[in-house]
Design an enzyme around this catalytic site. Structure first.
Site, PDB file in Angstrom:
ATOM      1  N   ARG A  15       0.821  -1.229   0.000  1.00  0.00           N
ATOM      2  CA  ARG A  15       0.000   0.000   0.000  1.00  0.00           C
ATOM      3  C   ARG A  15       0.855   1.280   0.000  1.00  0.00           C
ATOM      4  O   ARG A  15       0.499   2.287   0.617  1.00  0.00           O
ATOM      5  CB  ARG A  15      -0.970   0.003   1.187  1.00  0.00           C
ATOM      6  CG  ARG A  15      -2.088  -1.025   1.031  1.00  0.00           C
ATOM      7  CD  ARG A  15      -3.040  -0.969   2.201  1.00  0.00           C
ATOM      8  NE  ARG A  15      -2.367  -1.345   3.441  1.00  0.00           N
ATOM      9  CZ  ARG A  15      -2.779  -1.039   4.663  1.00  0.00           C
ATOM     10  NH1 ARG A  15      -3.890  -0.339   4.818  1.00  0.00           N
ATOM     11  NH2 ARG A  15      -2.109  -1.413   5.720  1.00  0.00           N
ATOM     12  N   GLU A  16       1.986   1.225  -0.705  1.00  0.00           N
ATOM     13  CA  GLU A  16       2.883   2.373  -0.720  1.00  0.00           C
ATOM     14  C   GLU A  16       2.192   3.633  -1.248  1.00  0.00           C
ATOM     15  O   GLU A  16       2.400   4.732  -0.749  1.00  0.00           O
ATOM     16  CB  GLU A  16       4.109   2.113  -1.603  1.00  0.00           C
ATOM     17  CG  GLU A  16       5.005   0.973  -1.172  1.00  0.00           C
ATOM     18  CD  GLU A  16       4.554  -0.379  -1.728  1.00  0.00           C
ATOM     19  OE1 GLU A  16       3.373  -0.529  -2.087  1.00  0.00           O
ATOM     20  OE2 GLU A  16       5.394  -1.290  -1.792  1.00  0.00           O
ATOM     21  N   LYS A  18      -0.980   4.428  -1.230  1.00  0.00           N
ATOM     22  CA  LYS A  18      -1.936   4.936  -0.241  1.00  0.00           C
ATOM     23  C   LYS A  18      -1.215   5.799   0.796  1.00  0.00           C
ATOM     24  O   LYS A  18      -1.603   6.937   1.054  1.00  0.00           O
ATOM     25  CB  LYS A  18      -2.632   3.756   0.441  1.00  0.00           C
ATOM     26  CG  LYS A  18      -3.407   4.127   1.685  1.00  0.00           C
ATOM     27  CD  LYS A  18      -3.642   2.904   2.559  1.00  0.00           C
ATOM     28  CE  LYS A  18      -4.172   3.304   3.914  1.00  0.00           C
ATOM     29  NZ  LYS A  18      -5.548   3.783   3.885  1.00  0.00           N
ATOM     30  N   LYS A 114     -20.522   2.977  -6.844  1.00  0.00           N
ATOM     31  CA  LYS A 114     -19.930   1.653  -6.956  1.00  0.00           C
ATOM     32  C   LYS A 114     -19.658   1.345  -8.419  1.00  0.00           C
ATOM     33  O   LYS A 114     -20.492   1.635  -9.278  1.00  0.00           O
ATOM     34  CB  LYS A 114     -20.900   0.597  -6.431  1.00  0.00           C
ATOM     35  CG  LYS A 114     -21.266   0.794  -5.000  1.00  0.00           C
ATOM     36  CD  LYS A 114     -20.334   0.047  -4.099  1.00  0.00           C
ATOM     37  CE  LYS A 114     -20.654   0.452  -2.669  1.00  0.00           C
ATOM     38  NZ  LYS A 114     -19.712  -0.062  -1.719  1.00  0.00           N
ATOM     39  N   ILE A 432     -23.827   6.677  12.446  1.00  0.00           N
ATOM     40  CA  ILE A 432     -23.929   5.383  11.762  1.00  0.00           C
ATOM     41  C   ILE A 432     -23.131   4.303  12.493  1.00  0.00           C
ATOM     42  O   ILE A 432     -23.219   3.125  12.169  1.00  0.00           O
ATOM     43  CB  ILE A 432     -23.496   5.518  10.285  1.00  0.00           C
ATOM     44  CG1 ILE A 432     -24.266   6.660   9.612  1.00  0.00           C
ATOM     45  CG2 ILE A 432     -23.725   4.247   9.492  1.00  0.00           C
ATOM     46  CD1 ILE A 432     -25.788   6.550   9.656  1.00  0.00           C
ATOM     47  N   GLY A 433     -22.332   4.698  13.463  1.00  0.00           N
ATOM     48  CA  GLY A 433     -21.690   3.667  14.272  1.00  0.00           C
ATOM     49  C   GLY A 433     -20.261   3.947  14.664  1.00  0.00           C
ATOM     50  O   GLY A 433     -19.933   4.066  15.831  1.00  0.00           O
ATOM     51  N   CYS A 517      -8.495   1.149   1.394  1.00  0.00           N
ATOM     52  CA  CYS A 517      -8.409  -0.249   0.996  1.00  0.00           C
ATOM     53  C   CYS A 517      -9.132  -1.110   2.016  1.00  0.00           C
ATOM     54  O   CYS A 517      -9.250  -0.727   3.167  1.00  0.00           O
ATOM     55  CB  CYS A 517      -6.948  -0.699   0.954  1.00  0.00           C
ATOM     56  SG  CYS A 517      -5.975   0.246  -0.199  1.00  0.00           S
ATOM     57  N   GLU A 667     -26.970   7.103   2.474  1.00  0.00           N
ATOM     58  CA  GLU A 667     -26.286   8.256   1.894  1.00  0.00           C
ATOM     59  C   GLU A 667     -27.261   9.027   1.026  1.00  0.00           C
ATOM     60  O   GLU A 667     -28.006   8.445   0.270  1.00  0.00           O
ATOM     61  CB  GLU A 667     -25.108   7.769   1.052  1.00  0.00           C
ATOM     62  CG  GLU A 667     -24.335   8.834   0.347  1.00  0.00           C
ATOM     63  CD  GLU A 667     -24.872   9.172  -1.034  1.00  0.00           C
ATOM     64  OE1 GLU A 667     -24.382  10.134  -1.616  1.00  0.00           O
ATOM     65  OE2 GLU A 667     -25.793   8.486  -1.495  1.00  0.00           O
ATOM     66  N   HIS A 696     -17.308  11.266   3.489  1.00  0.00           N
ATOM     67  CA  HIS A 696     -16.126  10.872   2.708  1.00  0.00           C
ATOM     68  C   HIS A 696     -15.185  12.044   2.484  1.00  0.00           C
ATOM     69  O   HIS A 696     -14.139  11.904   1.877  1.00  0.00           O
ATOM     70  CB  HIS A 696     -16.545  10.294   1.362  1.00  0.00           C
ATOM     71  CG  HIS A 696     -17.451   9.117   1.506  1.00  0.00           C
ATOM     72  ND1 HIS A 696     -18.814   9.246   1.626  1.00  0.00           N
ATOM     73  CD2 HIS A 696     -17.196   7.795   1.590  1.00  0.00           C
ATOM     74  CE1 HIS A 696     -19.357   8.041   1.762  1.00  0.00           C
ATOM     75  NE2 HIS A 696     -18.397   7.148   1.745  1.00  0.00           N
TER      76      HIS A 696
HETATM   77  N1  GLN Z   1     -21.457   0.926  11.238  1.00  0.00           N
HETATM   78  C1  GLN Z   1     -20.449   1.122  10.257  1.00  0.00           C
HETATM   79  C2  GLN Z   1     -19.637   2.345  10.587  1.00  0.00           C
HETATM   80  O1  GLN Z   1     -20.155   3.277  11.092  1.00  0.00           O
HETATM   81  C3  GLN Z   1     -21.028   1.296   8.878  1.00  0.00           C
HETATM   82  C4  GLN Z   1     -19.966   1.485   7.853  1.00  0.00           C
HETATM   83  C5  GLN Z   1     -20.460   1.514   6.447  1.00  0.00           C
HETATM   84  O2  GLN Z   1     -21.626   1.703   6.198  1.00  0.00           O
HETATM   85  N2  GLN Z   1     -19.599   1.368   5.490  1.00  0.00           N
HETATM   86  O3  GLN Z   1     -18.463   2.407  10.338  1.00  0.00           O
HETATM   87 ZN    ZN Z   2     -22.172   3.490   5.020  1.00  0.00          ZN
END
Ligand code: GLN
Ligand code: ZN
Length: 757
Positions: A15-16, A18, A114, A432-433, A517, A667, A696
């Site tokens: 992963r250089e 990165k 994606k 989200i966590g 990654c 999202e 992001h």
């Molecule tokens: N619960 C995960 C987080 O908050 C969800 C990650 C994700 O949707 N890619 O990191």
């Molecule tokens: Zn997500």
């Protein structure tokens, strides 16, 4: 016979790239050093490819972020808001990829989606009516010459004109057809340039062809290529297709003046039948994608050679190739020091796939292949795999009943019960966590893994982090809290590590987007849960607060989709096994007093078959039931959340509602809020949290900006169904921007509550 690959990974085997790029982002490295590291990676890969005996070596498969973005930039498809920042070429490129917030301005990144049915993400090119498409860049030519100077003749690879136009978002009045002429001219120019440089082959990637195509699509494709191919000069042109078969346009493609056509024999269910039925033009080479570019199992030589024999019997001039770019598999098994040879023998990463290609190439002309050592060794791999079958798991899956897919009472009943039970404010706020995975968090995990700290020390550190995280969330004023996921490296790997049936790698990284990654686990055998996984962390976090704490799990479809799946049993069977394991965890969480449980299905959308006709029969008909199986056993008061990254589920909105969760977060900030119209139209019952800002990107959204989004949402979503949250987990973000963003988010929700909506 010759061999070819469609592309190679590019982050570097350690992963250089990165690490260098991230240093560059943090201003710890200058651009010239970054360029030189990139060049080193390219050169070493070309050397490996050449050494392996590969005949068609790709170039321009390298990218600092994404090759679709590279192609857009190459062709001047650069929205003004980025060019007018007045940044360097490289920084303009990164601004498009990640957004920019600094002294020269404040712009969001381009949308990210994606890449077909993979876990790789591409940047969505954006064109408006003033976009003037023309060849302005030099990257493919520079890299071709760079390889040539190393003594390596390469086949430059470029996202093709049709796929590029189909993936571009048009923000003005003009559409793909309006740009067809200028795009064709720009690609013609590319061919003329390569011709003058003496290149022998150029590869245009047209994976979009594996979709269901309309007549207009086919017309557009033909119009583009009749023009482009007339500019070939001395260069031969390879049309590469992958991720499926090209049944809608096979004969049209065959009539065009390509010199080679690449077909996918792995995911293309009808590829062989198409060739058998229609024949293959004898003025072209067939690049037969027979070595799976997406999965890590050894190629089955006898099957591959059987196909090659059929093609050869039909008189077709064939080049053996991978089914898609090797971007989707890790670099090399050599990096795996802990996995025993018994396991490793069954796998082939990118470098090992190069040797498979050369072995198959060597075996092909053999009259008696069965006496070859390579052949015998390969054949033995498919006889039996140690530890893959667990009868008790098989039995449990076979005993699943219809009722196990049904949660009772129905949603509307549960919604009422839960409103009373939780008594949350209007527009409840949550995350989200994950919270930022700062250096200390990663260092703690690494130290534990390396054995330099004890388990108790490891846990103590995590408990401290959880306590801080709870305090922070209470202080910010969030309503439904999370524990922060400090114990997790990755949402799938973490669960895989705790489940029986999975295998792990040390360095098997695969690029997900830009510098991010992932290290997908390998599903080796039948899956089951050995002991509770998350209960200890969640109950500890809940003990620190009176607010509801959301238990955090990864769903079965996502675990499956983000792992390397088995090829010896169906994905449905494998997913049901995982669903039962996660179901056990859900019930244990509930029994330990956790009242809200989120089951992430971040990747549910991405494996939707590319052809609409396959959506239900090949996928949703078992993927949605698998999710239902996980949560159908909980009490009505227990609130089930799910989360999906990205919002392109307009087309399958009914299926998403049928997951029968109580709340779904997703999202919505990067793409426009189009999804909300569909929610409204479909009468979506599930409560929703369309992410109000983009995690992001490092920029901090203002209160006003969030309120504006929320107002837009309220035009489409009933106020009592709307949740307020970021659009994904916060693990990749820094602490300062996270806290600032969440404060603004809570403030926006508060102000909205006061508006009397
Ligand atoms: N619960 C995960 C987080 O908050 C969800 C990650 C994700 O949707 N890619 O990191
Ligand atoms: Zn997500």
């Amino acid at each position: 016979m010759q061999s070819s690959i469609i592309g190679y990974p590019r982050v570097g085997s350690q992963r250089e790239l990165k690490f260098a790029t991230e240093k560059y982002f943090r201003n710890e490295m200058g651009s010239s050093e970054l360029y030189s590291i990139a060049s080193g990676i390219r050169k070493s890969q070309w050397a490996i490819e050449k050494e392996s005996g590969l005949d068609y070596i790709p170039s321009n498969d390298f990218s600092f972020y994404d090759t679709t973005l590279d192609t857009a930039v190459l062709l001047n498809i650069i929205p003004e808001r980025y060019s007018e920042l007045g940044l360097s070429e490289l920084d303009t490129y990164f601004a498009m990829a990640r957004g920019y917030q600094g002294e020269k301005g404040d712009v969001k990144a381009l949308a990210m989606k994606k890449w077909f049915n993979t876990n790789y993400h591409y940047m969505v090119p954006e064109a408006d009516d003033n976009t003037s498409v023309k060849l302005v860049g030099t990257k493919p030519f520079d890299e071709y010459l760079e390889a040539k100077a190393e003594g390596v003749e390469t086949k430059p690879v470029i996202v093709g004109a049709f796929t590029l136009l189909k993936l571009t978002k048009f923000t003005g009045e003009k559409n793909a057809v309006d740009f067809a002429d200028s795009v064709a001219e720009a690609y013609s120019e590319i061919l003329r340039k390569f011709s003058s440089l003496g290149a022998k082959w150029v590869q245009f990637d047209e994976p979009y062809l594996v979709h269901d195509l309309s007549e207009d699509d086919i017309e557009l494709f033909k119009a583009l290529y009749s023009k482009i191919l007339s500019a070939k000069g001395s260069v031969k042109v390879l049309l590469e297709t992958y991720f499926g078969d090209i049944r809608d346009c096979y004969n049209d493609v065959a009539k065009l003046d390509f010199d080679g056509i690449g077909l996918d024999f792995v995911e293309g269910r009808e590829t062989l039948a198409l060739v058998n039925k229609n024949g293959f033009p004898d003025d072209k080479l067939l690049f037969a994608g027979l070595v799976n570019g997406k999965n890590i199992w050894r190629n089955n030589y006898s099957r591959t050679l059987a196909v090659l024999d059929t093609l050869s019997d039909a008189g077709i001039d064939t080049v053996i190739s991978t089914s898609c770019s090797l971007l989707h598999v890790p670099y090399t098994l050599d990096n795996e020091t802990k996995l025993s040879e018994d396991f490793k023998n069954h796998f082939a990463f990118a470098e090992e796939k190069l040797s498979e290609l050369s072995e198959i190439k060597a075996l092909f002309p053999e009259t008696d292949r069965s006496i070859s050592e390579a052949y015998k060794k390969n054949e033995a791999l498919f006889e039996k795999r140690e530890g893959a079958t667990d009868e008790s798991v098989r039995k449990r899956v076979s005993e699943i009943k219809e009722a196990d897919f049904e949660r009772l009472p129905a949603f509307s009943e549960r919604e009422k019960i839960q409103k009373k039970e939780f008594n949350l404010p209007k527009f409840p706020t949550t995350t989200i966590g994950s919270f930022p995975q700062t250096q200390d968090v990663k260092a703690n995990r690494t130290a534990f893994r390396k054995g330099t700290i004890t388990e108790e020390e490891y846990k103590e550190f995590n408990r401290k982090k959880i306590a801080e995280c709870i305090k922070l969330q209470e202080n910010i004023g969030l309503d439904v809290l999370v524990h922060g996921e400090y114990e997790r490296n990755d949402m799938v790997e973490y669960f895989g590590e705790q489940l029986k049936g999975f295998l792990f790698t040390e360095k098997a990284w695969v690029q997900s987007y830009g510098t991010r990654c992932v290290k997908p686990p390998i599903i080796w055998g039948d899956v089951s849960r050995i002991k509770p996984i998350t209960v200890e962390w969640s109950t500890y976090a809940q003990s620190l607060t009176d607010k509801p704490l959301k238990g955090m799990l990864t769903g079965p479809v996502t675990i499956l989709n983000w792992s390397f799946p088995r090829e010896d049993i169906s994905t449905k069977e494998s997913t049901y096994q995982i669903a039962l394991a996660i179901r056990d965890e859900v019930l244990d969480l509930e029994a330990s007093g956790i009242r809200v449980i989120q089951i992430d299905e971040a990747a549910l959308r991405e494996k939707l078959p590319l052809r609409k006709s396959d959506w239900y029969s090949e996928y949703l008909d078992w993927a949605i039931p698998a999710f239902r199986l996980v949560h159908s056993g909980v009490k009505p008061e227990t609130q089930i959340h799910t989360h999906m990254c990205y919002s392109e589920f307009t087309d399958i909105i009914k299926a998403i509602d049928d997951m029968d969760a109580d709340v779904i977060t997703f999202e919505a900030s990067r793409s426009d809020l189009q999804i909300l119209d569909s929610l409204k139209e479909s009468g979506f019952k599930t409560e929703v949290g369309p992410g109000v800002y983009d995690i992001h990107s490092p920029r901090v959204p203002s209160v006003e900006e969030i309120k504006t989004s929320l107002h837009k949402m309220l035009g489409k979503v009933q106020p009592d169904k709307l949740w307020v949250n970021p659009d994904c987990g916060l693990k990749t973000r820094g602490t300062v921007e996270t806290e600032a963003s969440l404060r603004n988010l809570v403030q926006a929700a508060r102000e909205l509550r006061n508006e009397n909506i």
